[in-house]
Design an enzyme around this catalytic site. Sequence first.
Site, PDB file in Angstrom:
ATOM      1  N   GLU A 273     -22.133 -15.481   1.338  1.00  0.00           N
ATOM      2  CA  GLU A 273     -20.865 -16.189   1.587  1.00  0.00           C
ATOM      3  C   GLU A 273     -20.654 -16.442   3.075  1.00  0.00           C
ATOM      4  O   GLU A 273     -19.647 -16.019   3.648  1.00  0.00           O
ATOM      5  CB  GLU A 273     -19.693 -15.343   1.080  1.00  0.00           C
ATOM      6  CG  GLU A 273     -19.710 -15.010  -0.382  1.00  0.00           C
ATOM      7  CD  GLU A 273     -18.623 -13.990  -0.751  1.00  0.00           C
ATOM      8  OE1 GLU A 273     -18.010 -13.370   0.147  1.00  0.00           O
ATOM      9  OE2 GLU A 273     -18.391 -13.824  -1.942  1.00  0.00           O
ATOM     10  N   ARG A 276     -18.504 -18.773   9.156  1.00  0.00           N
ATOM     11  CA  ARG A 276     -18.662 -19.056  10.579  1.00  0.00           C
ATOM     12  C   ARG A 276     -20.086 -19.468  10.964  1.00  0.00           C
ATOM     13  O   ARG A 276     -20.290 -20.377  11.751  1.00  0.00           O
ATOM     14  CB  ARG A 276     -18.275 -17.784  11.343  1.00  0.00           C
ATOM     15  CG  ARG A 276     -18.097 -17.980  12.811  1.00  0.00           C
ATOM     16  CD  ARG A 276     -17.807 -16.634  13.494  1.00  0.00           C
ATOM     17  NE  ARG A 276     -16.929 -15.754  12.797  1.00  0.00           N
ATOM     18  CZ  ARG A 276     -15.646 -15.548  13.127  1.00  0.00           C
ATOM     19  NH1 ARG A 276     -15.111 -16.195  14.138  1.00  0.00           N
ATOM     20  NH2 ARG A 276     -14.913 -14.696  12.444  1.00  0.00           N
ATOM     21  N   CYS A 342       5.601 -23.115  23.713  1.00  0.00           N
ATOM     22  CA  CYS A 342       6.528 -22.253  24.447  1.00  0.00           C
ATOM     23  C   CYS A 342       6.357 -20.782  24.112  1.00  0.00           C
ATOM     24  O   CYS A 342       7.239 -20.151  23.514  1.00  0.00           O
ATOM     25  CB  CYS A 342       7.950 -22.717  24.170  1.00  0.00           C
ATOM     26  SG  CYS A 342       8.142 -24.397  24.747  1.00  0.00           S
TER      27      CYS A 342
END
Length: 420
Positions: A273, A276, A342
């Site tokens: 699996e 990345r 912010c």
Amino acid sequence: MDTLASPHATLDGVDLHALADRLGTPLYVYSASAIRERIASLQSALHGTDHLICFAVKANPNRGVLALMHEHGVGADIVSAGELWRARKAGIPAGRIVFSGVGKTEAELADALKIGVLRFNVESHDELLALQRVAQALGAKARAAVRINPDVDALTHAKISTGRAENKFGVSIDEARHWFAGRDALSHVQLDGLHVHIGSQILQLDPFRQALQRVAAFWRELAAQGHAIRSIDVGGGLGVCYRQGHDHPIDAAAYVALVREALAGFAGRLLFEPGRYLVGEAGVLLTRVIRLKQGDERTFLVLDAAMNDLARPSLYDAWHDIAPVAGDARPMTSYDIVGPVCETGDTFARARALPACAPGDLLMIRTTGAYGASMASTYNSRPLAAEVMVDKGRYAVVRQRQSFEDMVAGEQPAKHWETA
Ligand code: LLP
């Protein structure tokens, strides 16, 4: 010190300046060739082994990426009904989809059963009973694997470690033993698989070895008791290079050799699996410098990408290499590289050395093909960035930049009040 800026003005044969001019920034760019190379390297390492590679959709669920996976025979590892829907839309057959995750709802289990997914990676006894109930109600037989928590330290960031006893994932070998002992009571669940996934961005073989050895010992014990195990899913976790010269990823062939060695004698099917590994290094996030700001203590480089586009630095203090997209030789300067959101946490890097930048310069944040766009939000009402696939000199937009209208789709003022 003078240095040459990055020579990488192109990705997969496409000029990145031209792409940014045409499509705007922030812009995720994925190289199809780089993804294909990763698929091929894993497939060739696995040559001769009964296996299935199921791409962890969460790493990059873009339909263009999933279609590419499907084109090369790669299936999907999903963790939600939404990921199942995407995988099916991309044409990935149900027989190449495995369903993981600790919180599958009964509705999700039922959906996946009706579609006929290959396997459920079951993470708790309660889920096992739910699966039995749902399958019985549907008159179906669910194929299941127990996700083992081997209590191994993956030697990675705590927030992406999943194989310690204290983590919410999987069950102990001791508990799994009881599941198999009671297997006959499961009339509608075929419990004949093992699954393990100890974490992500793993750069050392040892944690994999430890986990697999524990799983292998358990498989041998089960086999000796006459429990047939048809598949072992070894999860994902292979790390990639975020920092040149610092991260040294494991080679796919060495990893596969380790899996083979640990599971020597296992005649069933091996499932993988990776997320990345297949897409991380294939992607860059293009962003422009809005302005420089000289603070009392630091020099800030303010980009048009922010934590809403790429959350990893603020969430995990993750390092991503950042480089100008080509350019002249310029003196090196130290910047705090930030976005416009912010929050002080909207920081990509602190005291990072870069060739001196000016407003309008195009930069790339590297290794952002995985867990980049997939974790983006519209925080600060910043529409989702566009995503584009590049392939040997051509490009195709695989996600339009979100418009303001798209961003608020489904929202409405509270006009029609009702009682529940
Ligand atoms: N299988 C399971 C059951 C998983 O939970 C995961 C990732 C994978 C496979 C794929 O792992 P990979 O090969 O990509 O390491 N957002 C974090 C990563 C979270 C990973 C979650 N599970 C990050 O940006 O680093």
